[in-house]
Design a protein around this motif. Structure first.
Motif, PDB file in Angstrom:
ATOM      1  N   ALA A  33     -76.766 -18.836   3.343  1.00 21.61           N
ATOM      2  CA  ALA A  33     -77.060 -17.432   3.611  1.00 21.61           C
ATOM      3  C   ALA A  33     -77.002 -17.497   4.833  1.00 21.61           C
ATOM      4  O   ALA A  33     -77.084 -17.845   5.950  1.00 21.61           O
ATOM      5  CB  ALA A  33     -78.878 -17.138   3.143  1.00 21.61           C
ATOM      6  N   ALA A  34     -76.336 -16.281   4.849  1.00 23.13           N
ATOM      7  CA  ALA A  34     -76.582 -14.980   6.351  1.00 23.13           C
ATOM      8  C   ALA A  34     -77.608 -13.935   7.057  1.00 23.13           C
ATOM      9  O   ALA A  34     -77.857 -13.442   5.596  1.00 23.13           O
ATOM     10  CB  ALA A  34     -75.285 -14.834   6.697  1.00 23.13           C
ATOM     11  N   ALA A  35     -78.012 -14.221   8.163  1.00 29.83           N
ATOM     12  CA  ALA A  35     -78.686 -12.798   8.042  1.00 29.83           C
ATOM     13  C   ALA A  35     -77.896 -11.909   9.820  1.00 29.83           C
ATOM     14  O   ALA A  35     -77.806 -12.534  10.548  1.00 29.83           O
ATOM     15  CB  ALA A  35     -80.088 -13.191   8.474  1.00 29.83           C
ATOM     16  N   TYR A  36     -77.837 -10.551   9.426  1.00 22.81           N
ATOM     17  CA  TYR A  36     -77.509 -10.189  10.025  1.00 22.81           C
ATOM     18  C   TYR A  36     -78.742  -8.867  11.000  1.00 22.81           C
ATOM     19  O   TYR A  36     -79.162  -8.957  10.763  1.00 22.81           O
ATOM     20  CB  TYR A  36     -76.074  -9.132   9.467  1.00 22.81           C
ATOM     21  N   GLY A  37     -78.248  -8.249  12.309  1.00 26.34           N
ATOM     22  CA  GLY A  37     -79.142  -7.385  13.373  1.00 26.34           C
ATOM     23  C   GLY A  37     -79.141  -8.354  13.981  1.00 26.34           C
ATOM     24  O   GLY A  37     -79.133  -9.398  14.411  1.00 26.34           O
ATOM     25  N   GLY A  38     -81.120  -7.598  14.506  1.00 31.33           N
ATOM     26  CA  GLY A  38     -81.507  -7.881  16.390  1.00 31.33           C
ATOM     27  C   GLY A  38     -82.597  -8.987  15.882  1.00 31.33           C
ATOM     28  O   GLY A  38     -82.744  -9.154  14.480  1.00 31.33           O
ATOM     29  N   GLY A  39     -83.162  -8.766  16.818  1.00 29.85           N
ATOM     30  CA  GLY A  39     -84.516  -9.837  17.439  1.00 29.85           C
ATOM     31  C   GLY A  39     -84.367 -11.209  16.065  1.00 29.85           C
ATOM     32  O   GLY A  39     -83.911 -11.797  16.245  1.00 29.85           O
ATOM     33  N   TYR A  40     -86.223 -11.942  16.095  1.00 28.72           N
ATOM     34  CA  TYR A  40     -85.754 -13.077  15.832  1.00 28.72           C
ATOM     35  C   TYR A  40     -85.811 -13.532  14.593  1.00 28.72           C
ATOM     36  O   TYR A  40     -85.535 -11.727  13.240  1.00 28.72           O
ATOM     37  CB  TYR A  40     -87.554 -12.626  15.338  1.00 28.72           C
ATOM     38  N   CYS A  41     -84.595 -14.439  13.933  1.00 25.92           N
ATOM     39  CA  CYS A  41     -85.185 -14.615  12.542  1.00 25.92           C
ATOM     40  C   CYS A  41     -85.868 -15.429  11.316  1.00 25.92           C
ATOM     41  O   CYS A  41     -86.214 -16.424  12.039  1.00 25.92           O
ATOM     42  CB  CYS A  41     -83.580 -15.217  12.953  1.00 25.92           C
ATOM     43  N   ASP A  42     -86.316 -14.987  10.549  1.00 26.61           N
ATOM     44  CA  ASP A  42     -86.906 -15.604   9.431  1.00 26.61           C
ATOM     45  C   ASP A  42     -86.539 -15.466   8.045  1.00 26.61           C
ATOM     46  O   ASP A  42     -85.207 -15.446   8.022  1.00 26.61           O
ATOM     47  CB  ASP A  42     -88.217 -14.127   9.310  1.00 26.61           C
ATOM     48  N   TRP A  43     -87.447 -16.507   7.342  1.00 24.46           N
ATOM     49  CA  TRP A  43     -86.783 -16.756   6.035  1.00 24.46           C
ATOM     50  C   TRP A  43     -86.496 -15.725   5.153  1.00 24.46           C
ATOM     51  O   TRP A  43     -85.277 -15.695   4.391  1.00 24.46           O
ATOM     52  CB  TRP A  43     -87.414 -17.713   5.386  1.00 24.46           C
ATOM     53  N   LYS A  98     -76.483 -12.867  12.939  1.00 29.70           N
ATOM     54  CA  LYS A  98     -77.896 -13.078  13.733  1.00 29.70           C
ATOM     55  C   LYS A  98     -78.523 -14.808  13.839  1.00 29.70           C
ATOM     56  O   LYS A  98     -78.518 -15.429  14.332  1.00 29.70           O
ATOM     57  CB  LYS A  98     -78.799 -12.503  13.114  1.00 29.70           C
ATOM     58  N   CYS A  99     -78.177 -15.253  12.356  1.00 31.04           N
ATOM     59  CA  CYS A  99     -78.313 -16.803  11.733  1.00 31.04           C
ATOM     60  C   CYS A  99     -77.751 -16.837  10.392  1.00 31.04           C
ATOM     61  O   CYS A  99     -77.533 -15.813   9.883  1.00 31.04           O
ATOM     62  CB  CYS A  99     -79.549 -16.754  12.000  1.00 31.04           C
ATOM     63  N   MET A 100     -77.442 -18.141  10.591  1.00 35.26           N
ATOM     64  CA  MET A 100     -77.046 -18.740   9.083  1.00 35.26           C
ATOM     65  C   MET A 100     -78.205 -19.859   8.662  1.00 35.26           C
ATOM     66  O   MET A 100     -78.987 -20.404   9.201  1.00 35.26           O
ATOM     67  CB  MET A 100     -75.938 -19.251   9.589  1.00 35.26           C
ATOM     68  N   GLY A 101     -78.494 -20.156   7.255  1.00 36.52           N
ATOM     69  CA  GLY A 101     -79.437 -20.739   7.048  1.00 36.52           C
ATOM     70  C   GLY A 101     -79.519 -21.633   5.322  1.00 36.52           C
ATOM     71  O   GLY A 101     -78.494 -21.060   4.484  1.00 36.52           O
ATOM     72  N   TRP A 102     -79.548 -22.702   5.122  1.00 36.24           N
ATOM     73  CA  TRP A 102     -79.904 -23.502   4.070  1.00 36.24           C
ATOM     74  C   TRP A 102     -81.220 -22.759   3.028  1.00 36.24           C
ATOM     75  O   TRP A 102     -82.024 -23.524   3.579  1.00 36.24           O
ATOM     76  CB  TRP A 102     -79.181 -24.457   3.965  1.00 36.24           C
ATOM     77  N   ARG A 118     -82.618 -23.497   9.334  1.00 35.08           N
ATOM     78  CA  ARG A 118     -81.588 -22.312  10.187  1.00 35.08           C
ATOM     79  C   ARG A 118     -81.622 -22.259  11.030  1.00 35.08           C
ATOM     80  O   ARG A 118     -81.601 -23.013  12.038  1.00 35.08           O
ATOM     81  CB  ARG A 118     -82.826 -20.334   9.307  1.00 35.08           C
ATOM     82  N   ILE A 119     -80.492 -21.968  12.100  1.00 36.08           N
ATOM     83  CA  ILE A 119     -80.152 -22.255  12.927  1.00 36.08           C
ATOM     84  C   ILE A 119     -79.780 -20.411  13.394  1.00 36.08           C
ATOM     85  O   ILE A 119     -79.038 -19.529  12.517  1.00 36.08           O
ATOM     86  CB  ILE A 119     -78.530 -22.990  13.183  1.00 36.08           C
TER      87      ILE A 119
END
Length: 123
Positions: free
Chosen positions: A97-107, A32-36, A50-51
């Motif tokens: 850091a990395a986030a997976y799944g759907g929807g909005y990406c939050d911290w 879903k997104c990557m972040g620092w 995050r992006i």
């Protein structure tokens, strides 16, 4: 299996610049997104930038807006954080850091972390 490796940290004087890199393993398809994030001694970890992996939308903490830029190269599975006009208060361990799944990406969505790279800014 998601593996994240940061590089590019170091020591710099106030006003200087650093570029952090994060090499990621695993498919970008479901990402879903990557972040620092960063964590200074005695402080809680905080999201910096995050992006979104697919559309490239970027979000920044107020403390770094106008100074830091997050970018990505999905073909290389890389994420970057360009840090300009660094201040002593930017001193911290920086984590990819990395986030997976759907929807909005939050911290709070990030569940995969690298080992971190230290950034030290002297006055």
């Amino acid at each position: 299996q998601v593996h994240l490796v940061e590089s590019g940290g170091g020591s710099v004087q106030a006003g200087g610049s650093l570029r952090l890199s994060c090499a990621a393993s695993g498919s970008t398809y479901s990402r879903k997104c990557m972040g620092w994030f960063r964590q200074a001694p005695g402080k809680e970890r905080e999201g910096v930038a995050r992006i979104y992996t697919r559309v490239g939308s970027m979000y920044y903490a107020d403390s770094v807006k106008g100074r830091f830029t997050i970018s990505q190269d999905n073909a290389k599975n890389m994420v970057y954080l360009q840090m300009n006009s660094l201040k002593p208060e930017d001193t911290a361990m920086y984590y990819c850091a990395a986030a997976y799944g759907g929807g909005y990406c939050d911290w709070s969505d990030f569940g995969h972390w690298g080992q971190g790279t230290q950034v030290t800014v002297s006055s």
